[in-house]
Design a protein around this motif. Structure first.
Motif, PDB file in Angstrom:
ATOM      1  N   THR B  75      -4.903  -5.623  14.252  1.00 57.98           N
ATOM      2  CA  THR B  75      -5.374  -4.716  13.208  1.00 57.98           C
ATOM      3  C   THR B  75      -4.751  -3.330  13.373  1.00 57.98           C
ATOM      4  N   ARG B  76      -4.723  -2.856  14.623  1.00 59.18           N
ATOM      5  CA  ARG B  76      -4.136  -1.542  14.909  1.00 59.18           C
ATOM      6  C   ARG B  76      -2.663  -1.512  14.495  1.00 59.18           C
ATOM      7  N   ARG B  77      -1.944  -2.587  14.845  1.00 54.11           N
ATOM      8  CA  ARG B  77      -0.520  -2.653  14.500  1.00 54.11           C
ATOM      9  C   ARG B  77      -0.316  -2.675  12.991  1.00 54.11           C
ATOM     10  N   LEU B  78      -1.150  -3.454  12.300  1.00 54.03           N
ATOM     11  CA  LEU B  78      -1.028  -3.559  10.843  1.00 54.03           C
ATOM     12  C   LEU B  78      -1.246  -2.197  10.186  1.00 54.03           C
ATOM     13  N   LEU B  79      -2.331  -1.518  10.549  1.00 54.01           N
ATOM     14  CA  LEU B  79      -2.645  -0.235   9.915  1.00 54.01           C
ATOM     15  C   LEU B  79      -1.585   0.805  10.250  1.00 54.01           C
ATOM     16  N   ALA B  80      -1.138   0.839  11.510  1.00 51.52           N
ATOM     17  CA  ALA B  80      -0.125   1.808  11.915  1.00 51.52           C
ATOM     18  C   ALA B  80       1.156   1.598  11.117  1.00 51.52           C
ATOM     19  N   ASP B 134      -1.777  -7.540   2.261  1.00 48.24           N
ATOM     20  CA  ASP B 134      -1.764  -7.362   0.802  1.00 48.24           C
ATOM     21  C   ASP B 134      -2.976  -6.569   0.335  1.00 48.24           C
ATOM     22  N   ASP B 135      -4.141  -6.890   0.930  1.00 45.95           N
ATOM     23  CA  ASP B 135      -5.368  -6.179   0.556  1.00 45.95           C
ATOM     24  C   ASP B 135      -5.254  -4.695   0.874  1.00 45.95           C
ATOM     25  N   VAL B 136      -4.707  -4.403   2.065  1.00 53.07           N
ATOM     26  CA  VAL B 136      -4.596  -3.010   2.497  1.00 53.07           C
ATOM     27  C   VAL B 136      -3.650  -2.248   1.571  1.00 53.07           C
ATOM     28  N   GLU B 137      -2.524  -2.873   1.232  1.00 52.83           N
ATOM     29  CA  GLU B 137      -1.550  -2.211   0.346  1.00 52.83           C
ATOM     30  C   GLU B 137      -2.163  -1.962  -1.048  1.00 52.83           C
ATOM     31  N   ARG B 138      -2.839  -2.988  -1.572  1.00 51.84           N
ATOM     32  CA  ARG B 138      -3.461  -2.853  -2.894  1.00 51.84           C
ATOM     33  C   ARG B 138      -4.523  -1.765  -2.908  1.00 51.84           C
ATOM     34  N   LEU B 139      -5.277  -1.733  -1.822  1.00 52.32           N
ATOM     35  CA  LEU B 139      -6.336  -0.738  -1.695  1.00 52.32           C
ATOM     36  C   LEU B 139      -5.753   0.673  -1.747  1.00 52.32           C
TER      37      LEU B 139
END
Lengths: 152, 150
Positions: B75-80, B134-139
């Motif tokens: 999760t940390r890697r994805l958000l960073a 995809d959810d994070v980008e859309r958000l």
């Protein structure tokens, strides 16, 4: 090739969860018709949980099985996981296995069935959807018993 | 006989729980947009001192992590990775155990829990478990944090 002691191959964890599921399912299913087999499997799984909690999941019997028989055929993992969460979960599994054994020893078969069923559900979820139920209990536990209070 | 019934029940519970978990894990809750009725806007608001770092100019991800958390690292890697292409968005991580007040105030039950805050630190939405990229980008598109040109 050598694995850092603080990390573990996630594929080995999935295999361990699958084996745990099978052993617990057979133990549960035979509790009525073949109590000797049921209890033997429960004792063996309890030992596996204890070794996984004490030595870490990579050095539990299932971890060694994965390392020597499966991993050579798979090659290196794409990434390693922190070994602490699954180790904590093995300790939670151990607690349920011990409860089931207490049920066997005291003749409280309801306790045995309930503890086995809960452990089986947790192992199946770990094997199928990679949910570490034991790990999920950690924050809940800390909410009840903060580290400062636990140390005092 | 009872043992077999319990076995079957356990298998059914595992299948149902697994399906629910797969469907919901990492998903962000529907945004509770109460801006049209500011009087009833009781959404939690967090400040920089609570989340261990300065808030982003546009939005801030706050990831609550713990020691025994397998998906926290991913999760940390994805958000960073996502925020590097989103000017004004920052990703912060706090240790849930040492921020139990925040954990209780927001009723956080699992790690990783990811909060998305707006520029003022008001909670827009949250998720628990490893989010989908995809959810994070859309958000972020939805909250007006456009991706930078590459």
């Amino acid at each position: 090739m050598s694995t850092h002691p603080g990390t573990v191959d996630p594929r080995g964890l999935r295999l361990g969860a699958a084996l745990t599921s099978v052993v617990l399912a057979v133990s549960l299913g035979t509790a009525g018709v073949a109590p000797a087999l049921s209890t033997t499997l429960l004792v063996l799984q309890t030992a596996v949980f204890a070794l996984g909690a004490g030595l870490g999941p990579a050095r539990s019997p299932y971890g060694l099985l994965f390392k020597h028989l499966v991993r050579p055929r798979l090659g290196a993992p794409s990434e390693l996981e922190d070994a602490r969460p699954p180790r904590f979960a093995q300790a939670v599994g151990l607690a349920f296995a011990v409860l089931a054994l207490v049920g066997v020893v005291t003749g409280a078969s309801v306790l045995t069935l309930a503890a086995l069923a809960l452990a089986l559900v947790a192992a199946l979820l770990n094997a199928t959807v990679d949910l570490c139920l034991g790990c999920e209990t950690y924050l809940l536990y800390r909410r009840l018993v903060p580290r400062e209070a636990a140390g005092a | 006989m009872a043992a077999v019934v319990v076995l079957v029940a356990a298998l059914v519970v595992a299948v149902v729980a697994g399906a629910l978990y797969s469907a919901r894990n990492g998903r962000f809750a529907r945004r509770t947009d109460t801006t049209e009725d500011p009087v009833s806007d009781d959404r939690p608001r967090l400040d920089a001192s609570e989340v261990g770092g300065a808030l982003g100019e546009v939005a801030t991800f706050v990831q609550l992590s713990s020691a025994f958390c397998a998906p926290c690292r991913a999760t940390r890697r994805l958000l960073a990775d996502v925020v590097t292409r989103r000017p004004g968005v920052v990703a912060l991580e706090v240790d849930a155990e040492s921020h139990l007040e925040l954990v209780r105030r927001l009723d956080v039950l699992r790690t990783p829990t990811v909060l998305l805050l707006d520029a003022d630190g008001v909670l827009i939405t949250r998720s628990s478990g490893l989010p989908r990229r995809d959810d994070v980008e859309r958000l972020l598109d939805a909250v007006g944090a456009p991706a930078a040109d590459r």
